[in-house]
Design a protein around this motif. Structure first.
Motif, PDB file in Angstrom:
ATOM      1  N   VAL A 111       0.706  -1.195  -0.104  1.00 37.74           N
ATOM      2  CA  VAL A 111      -0.018  -0.283   0.048  1.00 37.74           C
ATOM      3  C   VAL A 111       0.751   1.275  -0.150  1.00 37.74           C
ATOM      4  CG1 VAL A 111      -1.715   1.397   1.309  1.00 37.74           C
ATOM      5  CG2 VAL A 111      -1.759  -1.299   1.188  1.00 37.74           C
ATOM      6  N   ALA A 121      -3.017   2.893   6.011  1.00 35.95           N
ATOM      7  CA  ALA A 121      -2.103   1.953   5.458  1.00 35.95           C
ATOM      8  C   ALA A 121      -1.765   0.682   5.978  1.00 35.95           C
ATOM      9  CB  ALA A 121      -0.794   2.797   4.752  1.00 35.95           C
ATOM     10  N   THR A 124      -4.921  -1.495   6.186  1.00 35.19           N
ATOM     11  CA  THR A 124      -5.384  -1.823   4.885  1.00 35.19           C
ATOM     12  C   THR A 124      -4.217  -3.107   4.564  1.00 35.19           C
ATOM     13  OG1 THR A 124      -6.039   0.248   4.309  1.00 35.19           O
ATOM     14  CG2 THR A 124      -5.608  -1.136   2.713  1.00 35.19           C
ATOM     15  N   GLN A 125      -3.127  -2.855   4.686  1.00 35.55           N
ATOM     16  CA  GLN A 125      -2.131  -3.886   4.283  1.00 35.55           C
ATOM     17  C   GLN A 125      -2.293  -5.351   5.267  1.00 35.55           C
ATOM     18  OE1 GLN A 125       1.053  -3.185   2.217  1.00 35.55           O
ATOM     19  NE2 GLN A 125       0.239  -5.438   2.193  1.00 35.55           N
ATOM     20  N   LEU A 450      -2.207   0.478  -4.802  1.00 35.16           N
ATOM     21  CA  LEU A 450      -1.627  -0.628  -4.442  1.00 35.16           C
ATOM     22  C   LEU A 450      -0.656  -1.095  -5.480  1.00 35.16           C
ATOM     23  CD1 LEU A 450      -4.901  -2.973  -3.547  1.00 35.16           C
ATOM     24  CD2 LEU A 450      -3.306  -1.618  -2.200  1.00 35.16           C
TER      25      LEU A 450
END
Length: 557
Positions: A111, A121, A124-125, A450
């Motif tokens: 990300v 981030a 999300t990762q 991404l």
């Protein structure tokens, strides 16, 4: 195209008959089913069984001019003989090798923190890592294997919180989707499947899903093998009753997304055999396209070899006068294991009353050489090196030799990644959108940018890398930063900097001028270890909060 209205609408749609016929042919090779291969090649070619394809390819004129196309799998056995055709599953091996080259390991998806804040981030990762767990990894590999054989597949994002807490992937066969293309991109799609027959056994029931951005419309139809039939209520079939609670009175379900839940995944492009066929150019090209006759010849060679083995069994021809009988009408027999016999007092002219041994030659070398040549040609035409499939001479000492011997396979892998990467990133973004909208994911940013990086297919030989680093270090031609970069090419600059600090325990004042390491140290910070490590992205699986003190005995100066 929207859901059909007229009951006499042909289904599947006639415009897909040509690609579907070829996909059926490739599926026969992929599955290796002898009955399927025999049915496919029962005529001039696989696609001649439908009128549209016959007209398009002008098969009747070609057949009159050139005669029937001879295929080994299209030949019927001689009267009185059993079918003894053997199949070499090289098509399945090709598809499996393609999937292994692409998905033996999970690509590294990162990300970009410039597109969102650092905390989001990281969250999300972590969620992307959950999408790409063993189950997700296996699904993507499954899709890659089917794509190699059938030319393309579709990836669908689904969710059901009563089954799993997060969305997951579903792989759709290419024949199960009726696509609508706009500028080469998938704009709409109808996903369909046949349902289980009802108790009366009448008609063919189908479920159709019309996908557009933001909406899915479901329709249940009862027709026959060639037409769609009348549209029914979702509650009329037990397999679709669960959809009643998800949809409105028109059978529509709002997804709340600005995109479809379906992503198209082609194998490679362009497709040479469908040139000029409308709406087929984005579908992709199978690894088998153009090599079907060669695979057919390999099966014929293998079958001939096994036939030689059967005919090569030793046989004994015994004259009728030597047979023993139990009386008229009972036939005769000869006991090969009997040790004592009485010589016959007869005049043998020309040896017709003697025992004759018959044993045909088994042509091992001829068959082996032919099979190897055909195998190499098949693999080369499909884009693979024979060494990738265990051909002689594949044992190598170094990674450089392995890469050289598998150059063709690695080039094909690189080409396919060009199609796998955009599909993977699109699917992951769709999964994040569904996760946030329907599964209650927190701290996940679907708008984050991404990137995906595939691991090296051939890992460098650690001993060779160590020798290279030692020679460069002895010549004073490499910095510590570049040493770590060569040792760990998958690391980003922040990880390399942290490793340099552990190894050397240096401060900026002790680093030679011009060392690339200086480019990663903030000159305004007195203590480089006190400064936060510059991060342009967050990597899956990277250690968080790791500094020089985490390693015993490697304290920063």
């Amino acid at each position: 195209m929207p859901l059909p209205v007229a009951a006499n609408t042909p289904w599947p749609p006639t415009q897909l008959e040509i690609p579907h016929a070829d996909m059926d042919m490739w599926r026969a090779w992929y599955s290796g089913d002898p009955n399927h291969l025999a049915s496919v090649y029962g005529g001039v070619a696989a696609y001649t069984r439908n009128p549209l394809a016959r007209e398009y390819f002008d098969v009747d004129r070609r057949r009159t001019a050139t005669g029937e196309l001879r295929m080994f799998w299209g030949q019927d056995p001689a009267p009185g003989q059993q079918a003894a055709k053997l199949h070499v599953p090289i098509a399945a091996d090709i598809a499996e090798m393609s999937a292994n080259l692409l998905w033996s390991e999970v690509p590294q998806v990162t990300v970009d923190v410039d597109s969102t804040d650092a905390e989001t981030a990281k969250t999300t990762q972590a969620q992307i890592g959950r999408y790409l767990d063993d189950r997700g990894h296996a699904k993507l590999r499954e899709g890659a294997e089917l794509t190699a054989g059938l030319s393309n597949v579709y990836l669908r994002v689904v969710w059901d919180r009563t089954l799993r807490p997060r969305p997951w992937l579903d792989v759709l066969q290419p024949e199960a989707v009726v696509p609508t293309w706009r500028w080469g991109a998938l704009a709409e799609a109808i996903v369909w499947r046949e349902l289980a027959p009802l108790d009366d056994g009448k008609g063919v029931w189908r479920l159709l899903e019309y996908h557009v951005p933001g909406t899915i419309e479901y329709g249940v139809y009862s027709g026959d093998m060639s037409t769609i039939g009348d549209r029914k209520e979702l509650a009329d079939h037990p397999d679709t009753e669960y959809l009643v609670a998800r949809t409105d009175d028109q059978g529509r379900q709002a997804t709340g997304l600005d995109r479809m839940l379906i992503t198209h995944l082609p194998n490679v492009l362009p497709n040479r055999i469908w040139d000029g066929v409308p709406n087929t150019s984005p579908l992709g090209r199978s690894d088998y396209a153009g090599i079907e006759p060669t695979m057919d010849a390999l099966d014929e060679t293998w079958t001939s070899w096994m036939r030689d083995l059967r005919l090569g069994k030793a046989m004994v021809l015994v004259p009728q006068t030597m047979l023993e009988t139990d009386g008229p009408g009972t036939g005769g027999s000869y006991d090969l294991d009997r040790e004592v016999r009485v010589a016959l007092n007869m005049l043998d002219e020309g040896g017709k009353d003697t025992i004759t041994q018959v044993q045909f030659k088994i042509r091992v070398e001829e068959h082996e050489a032919t099979a190897k040549a055909l195998r190499r040609q098949i693999l080369s035409s499909a884009g693979y090196s024979a060494q990738s499939f265990g051909e002689e001479g594949s044992v190598a000492v170094t990674a450089t030799e392995v890469a050289a011997r598998k150059e063709e396979s690695l080039a094909t892998r690189g080409t396919k990644i060009l199609y796998q990467r955009p599909a993977l990133l699109e699917v992951l973004t769709t999964m994040m959108m569904v996760d946030v909208k329907h599964c209650g994911a927190k701290g996940v940013d679907p708008a984050a940018e991404l990137t995906a990086t595939w691991p090296q297919a051939v890992q460098p030989d650690p001993e060779a890398v160590a020798r290279t680093l030692s020679l460069l270090d002895s010549a004073g031609a490499i910095s510590t930063f570049m040493k770590v970069k060569m040792r760990e090419p998958g690391w980003d600059d922040a990880e390399i900097k942290a490793e340099v600090l552990r190894i050397r325990g240096d401060t900026p004042s002790t680093v030679p001028a011009g060392d690339p390491f200086n480019a990663h140290v903030d000159p305004n910070v007195e203590d480089p270890e006190a400064a936060p490590a510059p991060e342009s992205r967050v990597q899956a699986g990277a250690d968080e909060g790791l500094d020089a003190q985490d390693e015993p005995g490697l304290q920063a100066a």
